[in-house]
Motif scaffolding. Structure first.
Motif, PDB file in Angstrom:
ATOM      1  N   CYS A  55       2.548   8.809  -6.080  1.00  0.00           N
ATOM      2  CA  CYS A  55       2.986   8.039  -4.920  1.00  0.00           C
ATOM      3  C   CYS A  55       4.026   6.982  -5.290  1.00  0.00           C
ATOM      4  O   CYS A  55       4.683   6.430  -4.416  1.00  0.00           O
ATOM      5  N   ASN A  56       4.139   6.676  -6.530  1.00  0.00           N
ATOM      6  CA  ASN A  56       5.083   5.659  -6.967  1.00  0.00           C
ATOM      7  C   ASN A  56       5.832   6.184  -8.187  1.00  0.00           C
ATOM      8  O   ASN A  56       5.592   5.761  -9.302  1.00  0.00           O
ATOM      9  N   PRO A  57       6.742   7.171  -7.983  1.00  0.00           N
ATOM     10  CA  PRO A  57       7.408   7.776  -9.123  1.00  0.00           C
ATOM     11  C   PRO A  57       8.204   6.760  -9.928  1.00  0.00           C
ATOM     12  O   PRO A  57       8.766   5.822  -9.375  1.00  0.00           O
ATOM     13  N   LEU A  58       8.225   6.968 -11.234  1.00  0.00           N
ATOM     14  CA  LEU A  58       8.989   6.088 -12.099  1.00  0.00           C
ATOM     15  C   LEU A  58      10.470   6.356 -11.944  1.00  0.00           C
ATOM     16  O   LEU A  58      10.888   7.495 -11.735  1.00  0.00           O
ATOM     17  N   PRO A  59      11.297   5.309 -12.090  1.00  0.00           N
ATOM     18  CA  PRO A  59      12.738   5.548 -12.002  1.00  0.00           C
ATOM     19  C   PRO A  59      13.180   6.391 -13.200  1.00  0.00           C
ATOM     20  O   PRO A  59      12.532   6.374 -14.257  1.00  0.00           O
ATOM     21  N   VAL A  76       0.834  -1.205   0.000  1.00  0.00           N
ATOM     22  CA  VAL A  76       0.000   0.000   0.000  1.00  0.00           C
ATOM     23  C   VAL A  76       0.870   1.257   0.000  1.00  0.00           C
ATOM     24  O   VAL A  76       2.018   1.221   0.437  1.00  0.00           O
ATOM     25  N   ALA A  77       0.293   2.346  -0.485  1.00  0.00           N
ATOM     26  CA  ALA A  77       0.898   3.667  -0.324  1.00  0.00           C
ATOM     27  C   ALA A  77       0.161   4.310   0.847  1.00  0.00           C
ATOM     28  O   ALA A  77      -1.040   4.556   0.766  1.00  0.00           O
ATOM     29  N   ASP A 104       0.433   1.681  -7.443  1.00  0.00           N
ATOM     30  CA  ASP A 104       0.478   1.755  -8.899  1.00  0.00           C
ATOM     31  C   ASP A 104      -0.555   2.733  -9.452  1.00  0.00           C
ATOM     32  O   ASP A 104      -0.312   3.386 -10.460  1.00  0.00           O
ATOM     33  N   ALA A 105      -1.702   2.830  -8.816  1.00  0.00           N
ATOM     34  CA  ALA A 105      -2.765   3.706  -9.299  1.00  0.00           C
ATOM     35  C   ALA A 105      -2.626   5.122  -8.763  1.00  0.00           C
ATOM     36  O   ALA A 105      -3.284   6.027  -9.250  1.00  0.00           O
ATOM     37  N   ALA A 106      -1.775   5.315  -7.789  1.00  0.00           N
ATOM     38  CA  ALA A 106      -1.681   6.611  -7.136  1.00  0.00           C
ATOM     39  C   ALA A 106      -0.775   7.590  -7.869  1.00  0.00           C
ATOM     40  O   ALA A 106      -0.613   8.714  -7.427  1.00  0.00           O
TER      41      ALA A 106
END
Length: 116
Positions: free
Chosen positions: A108-112, A45-46, A103-105
């Motif tokens: 919250c999950n920046p790409l490298p 989870v985020a 993944d949907a946020a």
């Protein structure tokens, strides 16, 4: 306004109604967004902690919940991994306001970064 310079009752009522409608819209929008971004994987989870917390306080709270798997776009958003079924209630007990799917946020999950 009346002669004393105070707002009339009708104007005060209109402002109150606009504020009530605005608050209702924001609450409804917030509920729709959080429902659409609910965690799909109960083991990841985020967690969104209160924004006024220091990053060290958010990290400490998150570490008490499970493994910190990453950081979000803000210092109070942390991506956690843990025991399915226990991660979400433990995160809420530690102070998390929202639990989103990393993944949907989006932020919250920046790409490298792209390799050069």
């Amino acid at each position: 306004m009346d002669q004393a310079g105070t707002p009339t009752k009708a104007r005060t009522s209109a402002v109150g109604m606009v504020l009530a409608v605005g608050a209702t819209i924001l609450v409804t929008l917030g509920a729709a967004v959080t429902a659409g971004a609910a965690p799909r994987d109960p083991a990841r989870v985020a967690a969104v902690f209160p924004p006024w917390w220091t990053s060290s306080r958010a990290v400490s709270a998150a570490a008490s919940v499970g493994q910190i798997a990453g950081a979000g776009g803000a210092p109070f958003i942390l991506i956690l991994r843990g025991e399915p079924g226990q991660l979400e209630p433990r995160a809420r007990a530690a102070g998390a306001w929202l639990l989103l799917d990393p993944d949907a946020a989006g932020q919250c999950n920046p790409l490298p970064p792209e390799p050069r």
